[in-house]
Design a protein around this motif. Structure first.
Motif, PDB file in Angstrom:
ATOM      1  N   ALA A   1       0.828  -1.214   0.000  1.00  0.00           N
ATOM      2  CA  ALA A   1       0.000   0.000   0.000  1.00  0.00           C
ATOM      3  C   ALA A   1       0.860   1.261   0.000  1.00  0.00           C
ATOM      4  N   ILE A   2       1.873   1.265   0.832  1.00  0.00           N
ATOM      5  CA  ILE A   2       2.745   2.441   0.921  1.00  0.00           C
ATOM      6  C   ILE A   2       3.506   2.651  -0.391  1.00  0.00           C
ATOM      7  N   GLU A   3       4.010   1.579  -0.958  1.00  0.00           N
ATOM      8  CA  GLU A   3       4.696   1.690  -2.253  1.00  0.00           C
ATOM      9  C   GLU A   3       3.709   2.158  -3.329  1.00  0.00           C
ATOM     10  N   ASP A   4       2.461   1.657  -3.278  1.00  0.00           N
ATOM     11  CA  ASP A   4       1.438   2.058  -4.239  1.00  0.00           C
ATOM     12  C   ASP A   4       1.108   3.551  -4.126  1.00  0.00           C
ATOM     13  N   CYS A   5       1.319   4.111  -2.947  1.00  0.00           N
ATOM     14  CA  CYS A   5       1.090   5.548  -2.728  1.00  0.00           C
ATOM     15  C   CYS A   5       2.313   6.381  -3.100  1.00  0.00           C
TER      16      CYS A   5
ATOM     17  N   ASN B   1       8.697   5.135  -0.500  1.00  0.00           N
ATOM     18  CA  ASN B   1       9.621   4.020  -0.325  1.00  0.00           C
ATOM     19  C   ASN B   1       9.455   3.478   1.094  1.00  0.00           C
ATOM     20  N   PHE B   2       8.948   2.264   1.205  1.00  0.00           N
ATOM     21  CA  PHE B   2       8.633   1.655   2.499  1.00  0.00           C
ATOM     22  C   PHE B   2       9.848   1.619   3.421  1.00  0.00           C
ATOM     23  N   ARG B   3      10.984   1.265   2.901  1.00  0.00           N
ATOM     24  CA  ARG B   3      12.185   1.098   3.734  1.00  0.00           C
ATOM     25  C   ARG B   3      12.841   2.430   4.130  1.00  0.00           C
ATOM     26  N   GLU B   4      12.338   3.527   3.618  1.00  0.00           N
ATOM     27  CA  GLU B   4      12.843   4.841   4.034  1.00  0.00           C
ATOM     28  C   GLU B   4      11.997   5.446   5.144  1.00  0.00           C
ATOM     29  N   LEU B   5      10.968   4.746   5.571  1.00  0.00           N
ATOM     30  CA  LEU B   5      10.091   5.238   6.633  1.00  0.00           C
ATOM     31  C   LEU B   5      10.536   4.696   7.986  1.00  0.00           C
ATOM     32  N   ASP B   6      10.254   5.475   9.022  1.00  0.00           N
ATOM     33  CA  ASP B   6      10.568   5.037  10.382  1.00  0.00           C
ATOM     34  C   ASP B   6       9.291   4.520  11.037  1.00  0.00           C
ATOM     35  N   PHE B   7       9.322   3.271  11.508  1.00  0.00           N
ATOM     36  CA  PHE B   7       8.199   2.653  12.196  1.00  0.00           C
ATOM     37  C   PHE B   7       8.578   2.436  13.652  1.00  0.00           C
ATOM     38  N   SER B   8       7.594   2.622  14.520  1.00  0.00           N
ATOM     39  CA  SER B   8       7.804   2.380  15.945  1.00  0.00           C
ATOM     40  C   SER B   8       6.451   2.065  16.577  1.00  0.00           C
ATOM     41  N   LYS B   9       6.478   1.704  17.845  1.00  0.00           N
ATOM     42  CA  LYS B   9       5.242   1.458  18.569  1.00  0.00           C
ATOM     43  C   LYS B   9       4.998   2.627  19.513  1.00  0.00           C
ATOM     44  N   ASN B  10       3.753   3.086  19.561  1.00  0.00           N
ATOM     45  CA  ASN B  10       3.439   4.182  20.476  1.00  0.00           C
ATOM     46  C   ASN B  10       3.166   3.627  21.882  1.00  0.00           C
ATOM     47  N   GLU B  11       2.809   4.499  22.802  1.00  0.00           N
ATOM     48  CA  GLU B  11       2.610   4.102  24.203  1.00  0.00           C
ATOM     49  C   GLU B  11       1.454   3.119  24.394  1.00  0.00           C
ATOM     50  N   ASN B  12       0.538   3.054  23.429  1.00  0.00           N
ATOM     51  CA  ASN B  12      -0.565   2.104  23.519  1.00  0.00           C
ATOM     52  C   ASN B  12      -0.267   0.786  22.807  1.00  0.00           C
ATOM     53  N   GLY B  13       0.948   0.648  22.297  1.00  0.00           N
ATOM     54  CA  GLY B  13       1.346  -0.589  21.648  1.00  0.00           C
ATOM     55  C   GLY B  13       0.970  -0.683  20.181  1.00  0.00           C
ATOM     56  N   LYS B  14       0.551   0.432  19.595  1.00  0.00           N
ATOM     57  CA  LYS B  14       0.148   0.458  18.186  1.00  0.00           C
ATOM     58  C   LYS B  14       1.342   0.857  17.329  1.00  0.00           C
ATOM     59  N   TRP B  15       1.516   0.163  16.200  1.00  0.00           N
ATOM     60  CA  TRP B  15       2.572   0.531  15.263  1.00  0.00           C
ATOM     61  C   TRP B  15       2.197   1.833  14.566  1.00  0.00           C
ATOM     62  N   VAL B  16       3.160   2.745  14.464  1.00  0.00           N
ATOM     63  CA  VAL B  16       2.972   4.042  13.811  1.00  0.00           C
ATOM     64  C   VAL B  16       4.153   4.301  12.879  1.00  0.00           C
ATOM     65  N   CYS B  17       3.971   5.305  12.031  1.00  0.00           N
ATOM     66  CA  CYS B  17       4.975   5.654  11.028  1.00  0.00           C
ATOM     67  C   CYS B  17       5.196   7.166  11.056  1.00  0.00           C
ATOM     68  N   ASP B  18       6.374   7.590  10.663  1.00  0.00           N
ATOM     69  CA  ASP B  18       6.696   9.016  10.717  1.00  0.00           C
ATOM     70  C   ASP B  18       6.098   9.839   9.585  1.00  0.00           C
ATOM     71  N   LYS B  19       5.674   9.234   8.480  1.00  0.00           N
ATOM     72  CA  LYS B  19       5.246  10.006   7.312  1.00  0.00           C
ATOM     73  C   LYS B  19       3.769   9.873   6.948  1.00  0.00           C
ATOM     74  N   LEU B  20       3.069   8.899   7.490  1.00  0.00           N
ATOM     75  CA  LEU B  20       1.648   8.752   7.201  1.00  0.00           C
ATOM     76  C   LEU B  20       0.994   7.918   8.296  1.00  0.00           C
ATOM     77  N   CYS B  21      -0.322   7.900   8.283  1.00  0.00           N
ATOM     78  CA  CYS B  21      -1.086   7.112   9.251  1.00  0.00           C
ATOM     79  C   CYS B  21      -1.556   5.834   8.569  1.00  0.00           C
ATOM     80  N   PHE B  22      -1.623   4.760   9.326  1.00  0.00           N
ATOM     81  CA  PHE B  22      -2.097   3.504   8.774  1.00  0.00           C
ATOM     82  C   PHE B  22      -2.799   2.690   9.852  1.00  0.00           C
ATOM     83  N   SER B  23      -3.549   1.724   9.384  1.00  0.00           N
ATOM     84  CA  SER B  23      -4.242   0.805  10.279  1.00  0.00           C
ATOM     85  C   SER B  23      -4.229  -0.575   9.634  1.00  0.00           C
TER      86      SER B  23
END
Length: 194
Positions: free
Chosen positions: A53-57, A60-82
């Motif tokens: 999905a991210i590549e389709d948008c 570059n998927f591997r240039e994004l930073d992913f982490s988990k927020n305080e509620n344990g949800k994965w988040v990204c620095d450049k867009l929102c996803f679910s």
């Protein structure tokens, strides 16, 4: 990606072997330690669909930073996803705004707990197939919950009419599913079957 564009992708989980390797390594480790094979495959393919999905948008998927927020949800620095997964299918929604997605097999699961999680007004609004109707309600509430970034899901406290949600009945290889997307711009969600 436009500010209010919401894209939702869904797919059947393929059969066959997988090495379960994904980016970033922390997500790969999380998937690796899932003991239930069905759940492991669902989490893996949900993440692989996110990569698509991210590549389709155009990112570059591997240039994004992913982490988990305080509620344990994965988040990204450049867009929102679910992410969502269920019995043989996965779904992903991406947006520039908080977004939630849920996909469920049409079954009696939501119907069995309907009186505990849906208001009497929501139940009274049913016209036709109660199983399909309660599955739709469940996916709508779950998608809304994911936009709220809370730790505990309390469907009885979510009023669907106070949120923007788009729901679609879909079929994947002969199985019936319901997918709902919530968040700013969700009414114009573009759906893609991968």
């Amino acid at each position: 990606m436009d500010t209010f564009t919401v894209k939702a992708y869904y797919m059947q989980i393929p059969c066959g072997e997988s090495d379960f390797s994904v980016y970033p390594k922390a997500r790969e480790d999380e998937i690796f330690f899932v003991r239930n094979d069905r759940l492991k495959r669902e989490k893996y393919y949900a993440w692989k669909l996110l990569e698509y999905a991210i590549e389709d948008c155009g990112m570059n998927f591997r240039e994004l930073d992913f982490s988990k927020n305080e509620n344990g949800k994965w988040v990204c620095d450049k867009l929102c996803f679910s992410l969502s997964h269920t019995d043989g299918a996965v779904a992903v929604a991406v947006s520039q705004n908080a977004v939630g997605v849920d996909i469920e097999t049409v079954s009696d699961r939501a119907h069995r707990v309907a009186k505990k999680v849906f208001s009497q007004g929501e139940l009274d609004a049913c016209e036709g197939d109660e199983i399909l109707y309660t599955t739709r309600l469940w996916t709508q509430k779950e998608a809304i919950f994911k936009t709220l970034d809370k730790r505990v899901f309390s469907p009885q406290n979510i009023v669907i009419s106070e949120h923007i949600v788009k729901t679609r009945d879909i079929e994947i290889n002969g199985e019936k599913y319901v997918i709902s997307v919530a968040g700013l711009g969700a009414e114009n969600t573009e759906f893609y079957n991968k």
